[in-house]
Every structure is written in structure tokens, then in C-alpha cells.
Design a protein around this motif. Structure first.
Motif, PDB file in Angstrom:
ATOM      1  N   LEU A   6       0.862  -1.190   0.000  1.00 38.10           N
ATOM      2  CA  LEU A   6       0.000   0.000   0.000  1.00 38.10           C
ATOM      3  C   LEU A   6       0.888   1.225   0.000  1.00 38.10           C
ATOM      4  N   VAL A   7       0.715   2.064  -1.008  1.00 35.38           N
ATOM      5  CA  VAL A   7       1.507   3.287  -1.117  1.00 35.38           C
ATOM      6  C   VAL A   7       0.578   4.464  -0.879  1.00 35.38           C
ATOM      7  N   THR A   8       0.888   5.281   0.140  1.00 37.00           N
ATOM      8  CA  THR A   8       0.027   6.421   0.473  1.00 37.00           C
ATOM      9  C   THR A   8       0.864   7.689   0.516  1.00 37.00           C
ATOM     10  N   LYS A  40      -2.181   3.913  -3.712  1.00 38.11           N
ATOM     11  CA  LYS A  40      -2.058   2.815  -4.663  1.00 38.11           C
ATOM     12  C   LYS A  40      -1.947   1.489  -3.932  1.00 38.11           C
ATOM     13  N   LEU A  41      -2.506   0.481  -4.556  1.00 40.86           N
ATOM     14  CA  LEU A  41      -2.348  -0.885  -4.066  1.00 40.86           C
ATOM     15  C   LEU A  41      -1.611  -1.661  -5.147  1.00 40.86           C
ATOM     16  N   ILE A  42      -0.513  -2.311  -4.778  1.00 39.28           N
ATOM     17  CA  ILE A  42       0.227  -3.113  -5.754  1.00 39.28           C
ATOM     18  C   ILE A  42       0.326  -4.537  -5.216  1.00 39.28           C
ATOM     19  N   ALA A  60      13.074  -3.565  -1.112  1.00 39.09           N
ATOM     20  CA  ALA A  60      13.996  -3.014  -2.111  1.00 39.09           C
ATOM     21  C   ALA A  60      13.217  -2.520  -3.330  1.00 39.09           C
ATOM     22  N   MET A  61      12.174  -3.278  -3.740  1.00 34.48           N
ATOM     23  CA  MET A  61      11.352  -2.858  -4.883  1.00 34.48           C
ATOM     24  C   MET A  61      10.644  -1.537  -4.585  1.00 34.48           C
ATOM     25  N   ALA A  64      13.122   1.271  -4.796  1.00 37.38           N
ATOM     26  CA  ALA A  64      13.668   1.486  -6.142  1.00 37.38           C
ATOM     27  C   ALA A  64      12.613   1.970  -7.130  1.00 37.38           C
ATOM     28  N   LEU A  65      11.367   1.509  -6.973  1.00 36.27           N
ATOM     29  CA  LEU A  65      10.396   1.790  -8.031  1.00 36.27           C
ATOM     30  C   LEU A  65       8.977   2.102  -7.532  1.00 36.27           C
ATOM     31  N   LEU A  66       8.488   1.314  -6.578  1.00 32.79           N
ATOM     32  CA  LEU A  66       7.046   1.355  -6.307  1.00 32.79           C
ATOM     33  C   LEU A  66       6.593   2.610  -5.571  1.00 32.79           C
TER      34      LEU A  66
ATOM     35  N   LEU B  25      10.251  -3.788 -12.976  1.00 29.70           N
ATOM     36  CA  LEU B  25      10.957  -4.499 -11.902  1.00 29.70           C
ATOM     37  C   LEU B  25      11.978  -5.456 -12.500  1.00 29.70           C
ATOM     38  N   PHE B  30      15.067  -7.243 -10.548  1.00 28.72           N
ATOM     39  CA  PHE B  30      14.307  -8.026  -9.571  1.00 28.72           C
ATOM     40  C   PHE B  30      13.730  -9.253 -10.270  1.00 28.72           C
ATOM     41  N   ARG B  37      -0.412  -6.863 -10.087  1.00 30.75           N
ATOM     42  CA  ARG B  37      -1.718  -6.253 -10.361  1.00 30.75           C
ATOM     43  C   ARG B  37      -1.752  -4.944  -9.588  1.00 30.75           C
ATOM     44  N   GLY B  39      -3.998  -1.763  -8.081  1.00 30.48           N
ATOM     45  CA  GLY B  39      -5.333  -1.315  -7.707  1.00 30.48           C
ATOM     46  C   GLY B  39      -5.265   0.045  -7.037  1.00 30.48           C
ATOM     47  N   LEU B  41      -6.303   2.533  -3.600  1.00 35.83           N
ATOM     48  CA  LEU B  41      -6.669   2.636  -2.187  1.00 35.83           C
ATOM     49  C   LEU B  41      -7.308   4.003  -1.993  1.00 35.83           C
TER      50      LEU B  41
END
Lengths: 80, 80
Positions: A6-8, A40-42, A60-61, A64-66, B25, B30, B37, B39, B41
Motif C-alpha cells: 500500500l503506497v500512500t 495505490k495498491l500493488i 527493495a522494490m 527502487a520503483l514502487l 521491476l 528483480f 496487479r 489497484g 486505495l
């Protein structure tokens, strides 16, 4: 093993997307919505089966990116 | 009362954004990410304090605006 990230946005960072949703809800007649924040939800499907290694790798992901760690927080949930 | 809404694509619906993340990734080195996927939030701050009424109201918001129920599922988590 699956991971949910979860990215907020950090508190204090403006969220125009959230404000747009809040405004749209109010236009549709939904009262009493004081604030909306959108994130975002990944969902990741990982070949790794060791939880500790999987978490390290997803961390790490994220860095680096998410997630953009300047303005965003992230949380990681490992599922089975 | 706060509500967290998770909106995810239904299984079988193509997710180009998730595929782009998976590809990025892999480009970053990675390995072992079998699927991604993406989504949404949505965090709502509600004036309503009754959990049952709050859930009904958020359900209505999901159907009206937050999720496209043709291609998306949603789940609602109420916090305090």
C-alpha cells in the motif's frame, strides 16, 4: 508467496486526486465526507517462499520503483 | 470514523499498468516476480460514527463513483 504493497501520500502532501473524489462525492449528494486521500495498491506474486527474504526483496522494490519515498509512505503485507 | 476502500481489477481483466510495473521491476534486476496487479486505495474520513450506517454509505459511494463494478471489485475496511 503474495505481497500487498500500500503506497500512500505522506501527511501534509497535497492530494488533488483525493480532493477531486471528495468533490465528486459531494456533487453526488454524499454528505459528511470530511477528507479523501487516494493511494495505490500493488499486488505482487513472488516466486520466493521464505517470508523474510520476500519482505527484504519487496522493501527493495518499494525503494527502487514502487514508492517515491520523498512524498510517499509504503506498507507491506505478506499473504501465505 | 475512517474507511479504507480497496479497489482491484477482477480476475481476467487485463492490467497494463501492472504489466508495466512487472516489466520495470524485471529491468531493474528483480527476478522472481511472477505477476503484478495494480489497484487503488481510497481513504475516507467520515463524519458518521455508526459503523453500520458508515458501511452502507461507503457501499453506496463505491457503487456510484469509486469502483467500476463491471471490471472492478471493492472491499471496505472501517477503522475505529
Amino acid at each position: 508467496m503474495k505481497a500487498k504493497v500500500l503506497v500512500t501520500l505522506k501527511t501534509g502532501v497535497l492530494d488533488p486526486q483525493g480532493k477531486a473524489v471528495q468533490h465528486a462525492l459531494s456533487s453526488l449528494g454524499f454528505a459528511g465526507v470530511d477528507d479523501v486521500r487516494q493511494g495505490k495498491l500493488i499486488e505482487l506474486d513472488l516466486a520466493e517462499t521464505d517470508p523474510a527474504k520476500a519482505r527484504d526483496s519487496v522493501e527493495a522494490m518499494c525503494r527502487a520503483l514502487l514508492a517515491n519515498t520523498v512524498i510517499e509512505n509504503y506498507s507491506i503485507d505478506l499473504v501465505d
